[in-house]
Design a protein around this motif. Structure first.
Motif: not given
Lengths: 354, 389, 332
Positions: A100-117
């Motif tokens: 292959i020659d191309t790729a789309l990469i992504y990451g995401f999150s909504k930390s505000s909804i929980g307690d990240v610590q």
């Protein structure tokens, strides 16, 4: 190895996103990254994402991404339960196969909804560490003290880093903590996890980041100045903190050397440092010269840490400056796990002008 | 197939049991990994990178368990990755690991997948109610049972077809000491009399919930050539995803599965899977998915899958054995189940399948996994000779 | 809360995860129950505590024999520490401010993480001598050490006090083989714009769908995009509350749904008139054996409407002639 480049980067970040579900969160970022690349969706050969179910609050967070990308006809797609920097690594190896020659990469999150610590505590050894519930910051503070004491430094150096991060972030639309603060102002604040102050601890942001990768001629065709990935390596260390020398990041040093981080000048480094002292630990490991190299010009995770996207964004922030011609060569770093357990180093380069 | 060839040169697998209370999570994955290393005549030092896969972290209540498992899997100082693509994850993990080799990046990669479902309860883990989502009213089987009804309606398959698969795979499992379910007196009557859970799915039409792990060592061509261990050369790999729901979605015979098989067969030069493969290990968590996937994977025309099943074509003695290991219906450590399929076909073409070894004619076999709402697919083709040889 | 479109959500496996620990960790935990701390010898002879099952350098299995374990501590020295101002009640080991510390126990070559109860940050420093404060109700878990405390100069660590939770006379107390891990994570989850539109519609007795500008296909309860293209479903479309059953199953398992207290019941896919995607719903108002593919149904609305999925209680037959197979065959 084939020449593979970052050809576009988009990201979003707000302190608390209450208007969007995960699909709605991802869509505009994907659209911007695609538009920037000039590629049609049908020209994307592979899609790979990074997310964490525990941040989402339920199983299968990544499934939302499929609806955001749009997947009829069906797509070649995969997902890592890691920062999306590792999704980029997976895509990079796929492109290296020549299939292959191309790729789309992504990451995401909504930390505000929980307690990240607390969520990050779930990364620890479940038998003898998790029952004590050390938070990510509790553990980072152990490393901070070990580093400061071993190098005979005090908290002032942390405040310098934090202040620079907030100043740098003033130009970054995804930053959620920025401003022209003085070291004295920061030092006047109470400690939240001695020796760390609030300004030394990452501030989470809700959002997403996306990158388009392209190989060889495709990259040259779609991007005026592609950010070529000259090296990309990652390593993991032993898990338990008691087994590691917390005053250094051996895996960063090994990955950096393997990626060729030091075989050339470094205009810019974007480090996935979630705590002030990590800038120091990582700079040591990468042999960075804080005078010659602009470190975290975006403000970095101290200004806005979109978990599972922040590592990918480090790569994007370096690439963006290469696109713009304000940097020719840079280092991007991503991390995972308590106290920098796992580290990735990528070296990006633009070709000489004209 | 990439710029380098790759082969499976080591396979390791735990016994699958309802609960492996004798080991920790590390102990479980380790058992499979060590067996694969020994099979490959390797030690931990020989491995360049480790790729781990499993289904949702909530099953065991640990976030990103690769971090804690780094020591147990010999990954310290090496690259390590963690894949999660729902039920297809075991297959996609093997594919990600193989691409590390076919890309020329690494020479020897260890890949491991697992689930320790006895730590919690899979039904809970799969159906955590999320706010503002339409309430789940029928559980996991309640999602798939209507698809089975659609299939029966479309194909005209008689009601006992699923039960035939349920019996066939459990009989096959009697030859596989590592299989979770061993039901010596299984027969059609027992399945037909088992409790009707989600009409048309009866209890014995469903898979168990297992603790188990699977591991593979993938080697580059030169490594494999030098190895004394038998090889399963990787001839083709493909993955496809589609949304859970969209307008005019064929839920019975999903587009993504067909597209995935098409790409796979194109890479491997497969024109008639029923003849070109010696066997297939296909992800069949509910018995009816055998005829459905027979069609989706092109082993027959649409609507004909149940006739192959009914005629015994997919039995170990048939012309195209499906799931001679006993399949997912006999062992289901969710995060590993896909890799078990991939690994079992590797064992078949390596001639290492023991009492459930099929006769090797073409020397090629198909491994398959799927997940989500029949929307994530991963597949590979392995052979006992190098591709093109 | 119903109208805020931000919902409380918690993640907790009922009863807690039941972890089996294996023989190496089990030996450490059994010793904790007896008030002793064991280290395991690594391949290079390093004494590692808490014990690992696998050597962190060579990855070899360690701790397979009793002689591979040695008692360490119980006292030790702080190698690094951090201060917890606000303990997480129910999670952290102490409910008063405390330090987390990496402690090198006497005789051990690695450090162990635990809590130190020392009042204020001034009460601890790198190098401080600490000793465990044991629980009396020990169960064989790292928290059998309640915390460590600071030792005065020359002070000797006290032995663990006798257990108060000894097994009864007839009870054989075996080695520790497992542990329970129960915890809850709390979330506040927003609905998101498209789901909010849909739920608001339900509150008004309407079913709202969305359509992307480039498509004619309408998604009931759209989550924001046309999943085929990823294009936002920015055009709002009202959909009828009638449709047909495309396929279904009869559920005989009790307890799967609060909306269907009695078994058997029917869970169906429903193609609403004017929508192009499938909805899931319960079918009531007829015998389960009378439900069939193509059956026309209508939403049964709750007496009191609210912006919630529960505004539609179930679907019931309309008595109209069945939808022709052609109408729904492409959605099966």
């Amino acid at each position: 190895m084939r020449d593979v480049a970052v050809v576009s980067f988009a990201a979003s970040g707000v302190a608390r996103e209450t208007e969007s579900n995960e699909i709605e969160l991802i869509v505009p970022v994907l659209a911007e990254a695609m538009a920037q690349s000039g590629l049609q969706k049908s020209e994307i050969d592979f899609v790979c994402s990074g997310s964490l179910d525990y941040l989402f609050g339920g199983p299968f967070a990544f499934v939302a991404g499929v609806d955001a990308v749009g997947a009829v006809p069906p797509i070649r797609e995969s997902h890592v339960e890691m920062d999306a920097a590792w999704a980029l690594y997976e895509a990079w190896t796929y492109i290296q196969t020549g299939e292959i020659d191309t790729a789309l990469i992504y990451g995401f999150s909504k930390s505000s909804i929980g307690d990240v610590q607390e969520i990050l505590t779930l990364q620890t050894d479940p038998y003898n560490t998790l029952p004590l519930w050390p938070s990510a910051t509790d553990m980072a503070a152990l490393q901070a003290r070990a580093y400061l004491e071993a190098n005979d430094l005090d908290a002032r150096v942390l405040a310098e880093i934090a202040a620079r991060s907030q100043r740098n972030a003033m130009g970054n639309a995804c930053a959620v903590r920025s401003g022209d603060v003085t070291i004295e102002q920061l030092l006047a604040a109470p400690k939240v996890a001695d020796p760390l102050r609030e300004s030394d601890v990452f501030v989470t942001s809700d959002g997403a980041a996306a990158i388009v990768l392209a190989a060889d001629d495709v990259a040259r065709r779609v991007c005026r100045r592609p950010a070529w990935i000259r090296g990309i390596e990652h390593r993991i260390e032993a898990h338990n903190l008691g087994l590691r020398d917390l005053t250094r990041s051996e895996s960063t040093a090994t990955a950096g050397a393997a990626a060729g981080a030091l075989s050339g000048k470094v205009d810019i480094a974007e480090l996935h440092a979630q705590f002030s002292h990590e800038i120091l630990v990582l700079s040591d490991a990468l042999g960075l010269d804080p005078i010659a190299t602009s470190i975290n010009p975006s403000g970095g995770p101290l200004a806005g840490n979109c978990l599972m996207a922040a590592g990918l964004s480090r790569i994007g922030e370096v690439a963006m400056r290469i696109f713009a011609g304000t940097a020719d060569r840079g280092i991007a770093h991503a991390t995972s796990g308590p106290c920098l357990q796992q580290n990735m180093v990528a070296v990006l380069e633009g070709e000489a002008h004209g | 197939m990439g710029k380098e060839l790759a082969a499976v040169i080591g396979v390791g697998q735990t016994a699958h049991r309802s609960s492996r209370k004798d080991v920790s999570m590390a102990g479980l994955v380790r058992e499979a990994a060590l067996e694969a290393l020994v099979d490959a005549n390797m030690t931990w030092k020989d491995i360049d990178a480790v790729v781990i896969g499993k289904a949702p972290d909530m099953f065991e209540g640990i976030a990103m368990p690769e971090l804690y498992l780094a020591d147990a899997l010999g990954a310290v100082g090496k690259p390590m990755m963690r894949v999660h693509t729902a039920g297809s994850v075991g297959g996609s993990t093997a594919i990600v690991a193989t691409k590390l080799v076919t890309s020329g990046v690494h020479k020897r990669v260890l890949t491991v997948s697992y689930e320790k479902q006895s730590e919690s309860n899979a039904t809970w883990g799969l159906s955590v109610p999320m706010p503002f989502s339409a309430p789940l009213v029928a559980g996991a089987g309640g999602f798939f049972a209507p698809l089975i009804r659609s299939y029966m309606h479309r194909s005209g398959a008689p009601r006992h077809i699923g039960h035939l698969v349920a019996v066939k795979d459990r009989l096959a499992a009697l030859r596989n000491p590592k299989a979770h379910l061993h039901i010596p007196d299984i027969d059609l009557k027992m399945v037909e009399e088992s409790f009707m859970l989600w009409d048309p799915i009866r209890y014995l039409d469903t898979c168990p919930s297992s603790d188990g792990a699977m591991a593979l060592v993938i080697g580059a061509e030169d490594v494999a050539d030098r190895s004394d261990s038998p090889k399963a050369w990787i001839h083709a790999m493909a993955m496809r995803s589609e949304p859970t729901m969209f307008a005019k979605r064929d839920q019975v015979n999903p587009l993504a599965g067909r597209a995935c098989a098409k790409e796979l067969y194109g890479q491997a030069g497969i024109t008639d899977p029923r003849k070109d493969f010696d066997c297939a290990e296909v992800y069949v968590p509910f018995s009816w998915f055998e005829p459905m996937w027979l069609e989706n994977l092109g082993f027959c025309a649409e609507g004909e899958g149940w006739k192959l099943t009914e005629a015994g074509a997919t039995a170990p003695s048939g012309d195209i054995p499906w799931n001679p290991s006993g399949g997912v219906l006999s062992s289901n450590p969710i995060g590993a189940s896909g890799m078990v399929r991939f690994g079992e076909v590797a064992q078949q073409v390596r001639g290492r399948a023991g009492d459930f070894q099929v006769e090797l004619k073409t020397g090629r076999a198909l491994g398959h996994a799927y997940g989500g709402g029949s929307q994530f697919f991963s597949m590979w083709v392995v052979g006992n000779r190098k591709p093109g040889a | 809360m119903a109208n805020s479109f931000i919902a409380e959500h918690s993640l907790e496996y009922p009863g807690g995860y039941q972890r089996s620990v294996g023989p190496v960790l089990g030996r450490f935990m059994t010793a904790l129950r007896e008030g002793k701390i064991l280290a395991v010898k690594g391949v290079d002879g390093r004494k590692i505590v808490p014990p690992q099952e696998y050597d962190p350098v060579t990855s070899d299995a360690i701790g397979s024999k009793a002689e591979d374990f040695v008692e360490v501590g119980p006292a030790g020295r702080v190698v690094s520490w951090s201060w917890v101002n606000e303990p997480r009640i129910g999670k952290h080991p102490l409910s008063v401010p405390f330090a987390f510390a990496l402690i090198r126990l006497d005789g051990a070559d690695t450090t162990m993480l635990h809590a130190v109860d020392c009042g204020t940050p001034e009460g601890i420093a790198t190098g401080t001598r600490v000793a465990p404060r044991w629980r009396t109700d020990r169960v064989g878990k790292i928290t059998d050490i309640e915390c460590f405390t600071v030792m005065a100069d020359g002070e000797q660590p006290v032995l663990a006090p006798a257990r108060t939770n000894l097994p009864g006379d007839d009870t054989e107390e075996g080695d520790v083989t497992g542990m329970n891990s129960q915890f809850r994570l709390d979330y506040r989850v927003p609905a998101g714009a498209s789901t909010r539109r849909y739920l608001n519609g339900l509150g008004e007795g309407k079913i709202i769908g969305g359509r992307a500008p480039s498509s004619t296909e309408v998604y009931a309860a759209s989550r924001g995009t046309d999943p085929k293209t990823g294009e936002p479903t920015s055009i709002e479309v009202e959909i009828a509350d009638t449709g047909c059953v495309t396929t279904f199953c009869i559920v005989n398992i009790p307890g799967l749904s609060e909306l269907a207290p009695e078994i058997p019941y029917v869970s169906a896919q429903i193609l609403l008139d004017g929508a192009d995607n499938m909805m899931f719903g319960l079918i009531r108002g007829c015998a389960v054996e009378d439900v069939h593919m193509g059956m026309r149904v209508k939403a049964k609305w709750a007496d009191e409407l609210a912006p919630s999925h529960n505004s539609i209680l179930y679907y019931e037959p309309t008595g109209e002639p069945d939808a022709p197979y052609e109408h729904y065959k492409d959605n099966l």
